[in-house]
Motif scaffolding. Sequence first.
Motif, PDB file in Angstrom:
ATOM      1  N   THR A   1      21.796 -22.836  -4.220  1.00 30.25           N
ATOM      2  CA  THR A   1      21.006 -22.920  -5.440  1.00 30.25           C
ATOM      3  C   THR A   1      20.781 -21.521  -5.994  1.00 30.25           C
ATOM      4  N   GLU A   2      20.759 -21.430  -7.291  1.00 29.89           N
ATOM      5  CA  GLU A   2      20.499 -20.159  -7.953  1.00 29.89           C
ATOM      6  C   GLU A   2      19.016 -19.826  -7.837  1.00 29.89           C
ATOM      7  N   PRO A   3      18.684 -18.541  -7.663  1.00 30.29           N
ATOM      8  CA  PRO A   3      17.263 -18.168  -7.622  1.00 30.29           C
ATOM      9  C   PRO A   3      16.592 -18.466  -8.962  1.00 30.29           C
ATOM     10  N   ASP A   4      15.337 -18.838  -8.893  1.00 31.97           N
ATOM     11  CA  ASP A   4      14.548 -19.108 -10.094  1.00 31.97           C
ATOM     12  C   ASP A   4      14.275 -17.780 -10.810  1.00 31.97           C
ATOM     13  N   PRO A   5      14.717 -17.612 -12.070  1.00 34.53           N
ATOM     14  CA  PRO A   5      14.520 -16.353 -12.778  1.00 34.53           C
ATOM     15  C   PRO A   5      13.051 -16.055 -13.064  1.00 34.53           C
ATOM     16  N   ASN A   6      12.182 -17.078 -13.025  1.00 31.72           N
ATOM     17  CA  ASN A   6      10.757 -16.859 -13.282  1.00 31.72           C
ATOM     18  C   ASN A   6       9.947 -16.628 -12.015  1.00 31.72           C
ATOM     19  N   GLU A   7      10.616 -16.649 -10.876  1.00 30.31           N
ATOM     20  CA  GLU A   7       9.935 -16.409  -9.606  1.00 30.31           C
ATOM     21  C   GLU A   7       9.420 -14.971  -9.559  1.00 30.31           C
ATOM     22  N   TRP A   8       8.204 -14.798  -9.001  1.00 35.84           N
ATOM     23  CA  TRP A   8       7.665 -13.458  -8.790  1.00 35.84           C
ATOM     24  C   TRP A   8       8.326 -12.870  -7.551  1.00 35.84           C
ATOM     25  N   VAL A   9       8.802 -11.640  -7.648  1.00 34.29           N
ATOM     26  CA  VAL A   9       9.424 -10.940  -6.521  1.00 34.29           C
ATOM     27  C   VAL A   9       8.811  -9.544  -6.402  1.00 34.29           C
ATOM     28  N   TRP A  10       8.858  -9.015  -5.194  1.00 34.90           N
ATOM     29  CA  TRP A  10       8.341  -7.661  -4.963  1.00 34.90           C
ATOM     30  C   TRP A  10       9.396  -6.629  -5.318  1.00 34.90           C
ATOM     31  N   GLN A  11       8.951  -5.574  -5.945  1.00 39.82           N
ATOM     32  CA  GLN A  11       9.775  -4.387  -6.157  1.00 39.82           C
ATOM     33  C   GLN A  11       9.045  -3.226  -5.505  1.00 39.82           C
ATOM     34  N   GLY A  12       9.735  -2.491  -4.663  1.00 38.41           N
ATOM     35  CA  GLY A  12       9.149  -1.331  -4.007  1.00 38.41           C
ATOM     36  C   GLY A  12       9.927  -0.089  -4.377  1.00 38.41           C
ATOM     37  N   PHE A  13       9.214   1.004  -4.529  1.00 36.08           N
ATOM     38  CA  PHE A  13       9.833   2.285  -4.880  1.00 36.08           C
ATOM     39  C   PHE A  13       9.335   3.346  -3.911  1.00 36.08           C
ATOM     40  N   TYR A  14      10.214   4.244  -3.508  1.00 37.10           N
ATOM     41  CA  TYR A  14       9.827   5.295  -2.573  1.00 37.10           C
ATOM     42  C   TYR A  14      10.596   6.567  -2.863  1.00 37.10           C
ATOM     43  N   GLY A  15      10.054   7.670  -2.368  1.00 40.46           N
ATOM     44  CA  GLY A  15      10.681   8.969  -2.560  1.00 40.46           C
ATOM     45  C   GLY A  15       9.666  10.064  -2.345  1.00 40.46           C
ATOM     46  N   PRO A  16       9.958  11.273  -2.848  1.00 36.06           N
ATOM     47  CA  PRO A  16       9.015  12.384  -2.686  1.00 36.06           C
ATOM     48  C   PRO A  16       7.640  12.012  -3.251  1.00 36.06           C
ATOM     49  N   ALA A  17       6.594  12.338  -2.502  1.00 38.49           N
ATOM     50  CA  ALA A  17       5.240  11.929  -2.857  1.00 38.49           C
ATOM     51  C   ALA A  17       4.855  12.341  -4.276  1.00 38.49           C
ATOM     52  N   ASP A  18       5.253  13.530  -4.715  1.00 33.16           N
ATOM     53  CA  ASP A  18       4.880  13.958  -6.066  1.00 33.16           C
ATOM     54  C   ASP A  18       5.596  13.136  -7.131  1.00 33.16           C
ATOM     55  N   ALA A  19       6.843  12.752  -6.896  1.00 29.54           N
ATOM     56  CA  ALA A  19       7.581  11.917  -7.848  1.00 29.54           C
ATOM     57  C   ALA A  19       6.996  10.501  -7.880  1.00 29.54           C
ATOM     58  N   VAL A  20       6.582   9.994  -6.721  1.00 31.71           N
ATOM     59  CA  VAL A  20       5.959   8.671  -6.651  1.00 31.71           C
ATOM     60  C   VAL A  20       4.641   8.685  -7.423  1.00 31.71           C
ATOM     61  N   ALA A  21       3.814   9.698  -7.175  1.00 33.25           N
ATOM     62  CA  ALA A  21       2.525   9.794  -7.868  1.00 33.25           C
ATOM     63  C   ALA A  21       2.711   9.916  -9.378  1.00 33.25           C
ATOM     64  N   ALA A  22       3.743  10.617  -9.811  1.00 30.03           N
ATOM     65  CA  ALA A  22       4.002  10.773 -11.246  1.00 30.03           C
ATOM     66  C   ALA A  22       4.473   9.467 -11.884  1.00 30.03           C
ATOM     67  N   ALA A  23       5.203   8.650 -11.147  1.00 34.12           N
ATOM     68  CA  ALA A  23       5.762   7.402 -11.690  1.00 34.12           C
ATOM     69  C   ALA A  23       4.772   6.245 -11.683  1.00 34.12           C
ATOM     70  N   MET A  24       3.837   6.241 -10.762  1.00 30.14           N
ATOM     71  CA  MET A  24       2.950   5.090 -10.576  1.00 30.14           C
ATOM     72  C   MET A  24       2.144   4.690 -11.813  1.00 30.14           C
TER      73      MET A  24
ATOM     74  N   PRO B   1      -0.212   7.234  -3.805  1.00 30.73           N
ATOM     75  CA  PRO B   1       0.845   6.452  -3.155  1.00 30.73           C
ATOM     76  C   PRO B   1       0.587   6.326  -1.655  1.00 30.73           C
ATOM     77  N   LEU B   2       1.176   5.296  -1.070  1.00 30.42           N
ATOM     78  CA  LEU B   2       1.083   5.117   0.375  1.00 30.42           C
ATOM     79  C   LEU B   2       2.028   6.101   1.058  1.00 30.42           C
ATOM     80  N   PRO B   3       1.550   6.866   2.033  1.00 35.65           N
ATOM     81  CA  PRO B   3       2.444   7.789   2.730  1.00 35.65           C
ATOM     82  C   PRO B   3       3.437   7.021   3.598  1.00 35.65           C
ATOM     83  N   VAL B   4       4.670   7.485   3.616  1.00 32.76           N
ATOM     84  CA  VAL B   4       5.717   6.848   4.405  1.00 32.76           C
ATOM     85  C   VAL B   4       5.921   7.579   5.729  1.00 32.76           C
ATOM     86  N   ASP B   5       5.844   8.885   5.677  1.00 30.45           N
ATOM     87  CA  ASP B   5       6.096   9.691   6.867  1.00 30.45           C
ATOM     88  C   ASP B   5       4.805  10.352   7.353  1.00 30.45           C
ATOM     89  N   GLU B   6       4.831  10.854   8.572  1.00 31.13           N
ATOM     90  CA  GLU B   6       3.656  11.481   9.189  1.00 31.13           C
ATOM     91  C   GLU B   6       3.128  12.663   8.382  1.00 31.13           C
TER      92      GLU B   6
END
Length: 94
Positions: free
Chosen positions: A5-28, A52-57
């Motif tokens: 079956t084809e996915p429902d185009p109106n279904e809510w899905v998660w999108q996650g973005f990650y990268g350098p903390a300063d770039a994440v903070a600027a994009a949010m 942003p949520l920290p990814v690394d220690e």
Amino acid sequence: MSETTEPDPNEWVWQGFYGPADAVAAAMPAIYADARVGARVPLPVGEETPAPLPVDEEGLDGMFAVMTRRSDPVPTPADLRAARSEMVGRMVGA
């Protein structure tokens, strides 16, 4: 034979973005303000966009996630990478 079956185009899905903390903070802020976005992780506090949520220690890399309709995703911001939707869903407990 299994049916596909084809996915429902109106279904809510998660999108996650990650990268350098300063770039994440600027994009949010722009992504959080986008009309296509439903849920947000981390949750905004009032009108303020959270850090942003920290990814690394060391806190050099960060991430955030939003829910959008499958048919109308938010473009990946410059300098960030997109995470797989199913992995983001697992991380946020969906």
